[in-house]
Design a protein around this motif. Structure first.
Motif, short mmCIF file in Angstrom:
data_model
loop_
_atom_site.label_atom_id
_atom_site.label_comp_id
_atom_site.label_asym_id
_atom_site.label_seq_id
_atom_site.Cartn_x
_atom_site.Cartn_y
_atom_site.Cartn_z
N ASN A 435 5.87 1.48 9.13
CA ASN A 435 6.38 1.52 7.76
C ASN A 435 6.27 0.16 7.07
N ALA A 436 6.53 -0.92 7.82
CA ALA A 436 6.42 -2.25 7.23
C ALA A 436 5.00 -2.55 6.78
N SER A 437 4.03 -2.12 7.58
CA SER A 437 2.63 -2.35 7.21
C SER A 437 2.26 -1.56 5.96
N LEU A 438 2.70 -0.31 5.87
CA LEU A 438 2.40 0.51 4.70
C LEU A 438 3.07 -0.05 3.45
N LEU A 439 4.35 -0.47 3.62
CA LEU A 439 5.06 -1.02 2.46
C LEU A 439 4.46 -2.35 2.02
N PHE A 440 3.99 -3.15 2.99
CA PHE A 440 3.38 -4.43 2.63
C PHE A 440 2.08 -4.22 1.85
N LYS A 441 1.31 -3.24 2.28
CA LYS A 441 0.06 -2.96 1.56
C LYS A 441 0.35 -2.45 0.15
N GLY A 442 1.46 -1.73 -0.01
CA GLY A 442 1.80 -1.21 -1.33
C GLY A 442 2.59 -2.20 -2.17
N GLY A 443 2.90 -3.37 -1.58
CA GLY A 443 3.63 -4.38 -2.32
C GLY A 443 5.12 -4.19 -2.35
N TYR A 444 5.65 -3.32 -1.49
CA TYR A 444 7.09 -3.06 -1.46
C TYR A 444 7.81 -3.81 -0.31
N ALA A 445 7.08 -4.55 0.48
CA ALA A 445 7.68 -5.33 1.57
C ALA A 445 6.99 -6.68 1.65
#
Length: 487
Positions: A435-445
């Motif tokens: 989840n952290a990787s997905l959120l980082f790619k989307g700019g949410y983490a």
């Protein structure tokens, strides 16, 4: 007259053998051990089809063929085991020799030539004259005369075990022999346990190095992603530096674990009596042992019958009890017979003149200590105190064994609970990384959240592997504490 003497001798011998039945000393009795009815923490329900855990053969307890091969090599080549076998042989020889103590000892006198010189003063006083062998007055310069004897024969001595000294010595030597046998069993139980735990530790280290390498690959992927964002101007160089630090942390685990693997392999080779080299092993940490529910701990009395160290403590007590009896007997009168049969003459030509040169005799010796400066009493009192110490050592070993089993039971049960929680933690941390990787790619983490998630995942997976190995080792400790491994 000869017949009367023979009857008297037969009568005395009958009395002696009757007296030999009077055994002095305190016969051994097992002391009160204060065993509880069950082990603390024992939650296994007894069924008729269950097997006592400590009675399982180590070949049936372990499933892994490579581990069984290592244990076989250890039992055959380990230096402590080989030394223990030599000790058993020594004790066995001493025990066999004791059986001959009831027989008389014989010594052959092959040849004795004895010449005694005597001065004239030996034969006469101040006013006497000294005469030669023919009865004529000896010459003034003839100051010495001599007498010769030539003998060959057999001498014997025989201690009659009236009070049971030899019998107590036999009990002592038998206890020492059994103690040496149980010492070998104790070494075997510890050796089987150490080899198994070392083998499990190797499998754990293999799993940990796989976790470290897998996380290193994940960190490489994260670092590339962060570098792309840095090139796009979305993040600062600090993100690259912290991600690189996390990557180096995972990378540094690899050589550390490789060092631990090499050291553990060398230790295993030493246990099995071989020079250091690699150890072949299974790559799976499960299905290495038979730990089904069809087992029971048994009653605490079982460990007294099964644990070699407790049996050794009891044999030491038996030996100390026999030694106290021996020291008591040493304060009583001792009876022995001695005799000689052979030929004896004063001239060499008559040495073997049969029957004229025949010589024979028998003597009985009855000796009793009167005053020995208190040494015999002191040795007896000290021997009784040594017996008391051996009894305390036995009771202490039983208490410590019961405590050891209880500790192992609690450890096994709590390790199961820890293992369940560790698996949930790994599942949660892996989901957090995803989840952290997905959120980082989307700019949410942020990149810090990604690094933290990966660090938690690494720790949780390493912890899971460690708990899994410690659970296996806890079962081995429980097996050993119940006396398993020597059958």
């Amino acid at each position: 007259m000869k017949y009367v003497n023979f009857v008297h001798l037969l009568y005395i011998a009958t009395l002696l053998f009757a007296a030999s039945a009077c055994k002095v000393g305190k016969p051994y009795q097992q002391p009160e051990l204060g065993l509880p009815k069950e082990f603390r923490g024992d939650t296994i329900t007894y069924r008729e089809d269950t097997v006592i855990f400590g009675h399982i053969s180590w070949r049936d307890f372990f499933n892994d063929p490579q581990l069984l091969s290592l244990i076989d090599s250890g039992l055959a080549n380990n230096y402590d085991m080989r030394t223990a076998l030599k000790n058993i042989e020594i004790a066995n020889r001493n025990l066999r020799q004791n059986r001959l103590e009831y027989l008389p000892s014989l010594d052959g006198n092959i040849a004795t030539v004895n010449r005694q010189y005597r001065s004239k003063d030996f034969y006469a006083g101040p006013s006497s004259k000294w005469y030669g062998q023919e009865g004529t007055e000896a010459a003034p310069d003839k100051l010495f005369n001599y007498q010769s004897q030539f003998a060959t024969g057999v001498e014997f001595s025989w201690e009659l075990d009236i009070w049971g000294r030899i019998a107590n010595q036999k009990d002592q030597l038998k206890a020492e022999f059994l103690d040496s046998y149980e010492a070998k069993n104790a070494i075997q139980t510890m050796l089987v346990s150490d080899i198994a735990k070392g083998y499990f530790n190797l499998i754990m280290l293999d799993a940990q190095i796989e976790v470290a390498k897998r996380n290193l690959t994940l960190n490489d992927s994260t670092l590339r992603m962060i570098k792309l964002q840095f090139d796009a101007g979305e993040i600062t160089a600090l993100a690259i530096q912290q991600t690189e630090s996390q990557r180096l942390l995972a990378a540094s685990l690899v050589p550390e674990i490789e060092k631990e693997i090499a050291i553990q392999e060398n230790s295993l080779r030493v246990l099995i009596g071989q020079m250091p080299e690699a150890v072949g092993r299974n790559q799976r940490i499960d299905s290495l042992m038979n730990t089904e529910n069809g087992i029971t701990l048994g009653a605490p009395l079982e460990i007294v019958r099964n644990r070699p160290d407790i049996k050794r403590a009891e044999y030491n007590l038996i030996s100390a009890n026999a030694q106290a009896n021996i020291q008591q007997i040493m304060r009583y009168p001792q009876l022995s017979l001695s005799g000689v049969f052979g030929v004896n003459s004063m001239l060499p030509k008559n040495w073997f003149n049969i029957p004229g040169a025949l010589l024979g005799g028998i003597a009985g010796n009855l000796t009793a200590p009167i005053f020995r400066n208190g040494r015999l009493k002191n040795e007896y009192e000290v021997a009784k105190l040594e017996r008391d110490k051996a009894e305390l050592a036995l009771q202490q070993s039983v208490m410590e064994a019961v405590s050891e089993v209880s500790n192992a039971v609690v450890t096994v049960e709590k390790q199961v609970e820890q293992l369940k929680l560790a698996r949930k933690r790994v599942e949660n941390s892996q989901l957090a990384v995803k989840n952290a990787s997905l959120l980082f790619k989307g700019g949410y983490a942020t990149y810090l959240e990604v690094i933290t998630a990966q660090s938690n995942a690494l720790d949780s997976e390493l912890s899971l592997v460690d708990i899994g190995a410690r659970q296996l080792q806890a079962y081995v400790d429980l097996y050993r504490s119940l006396g398993g491994g020597w059958r």
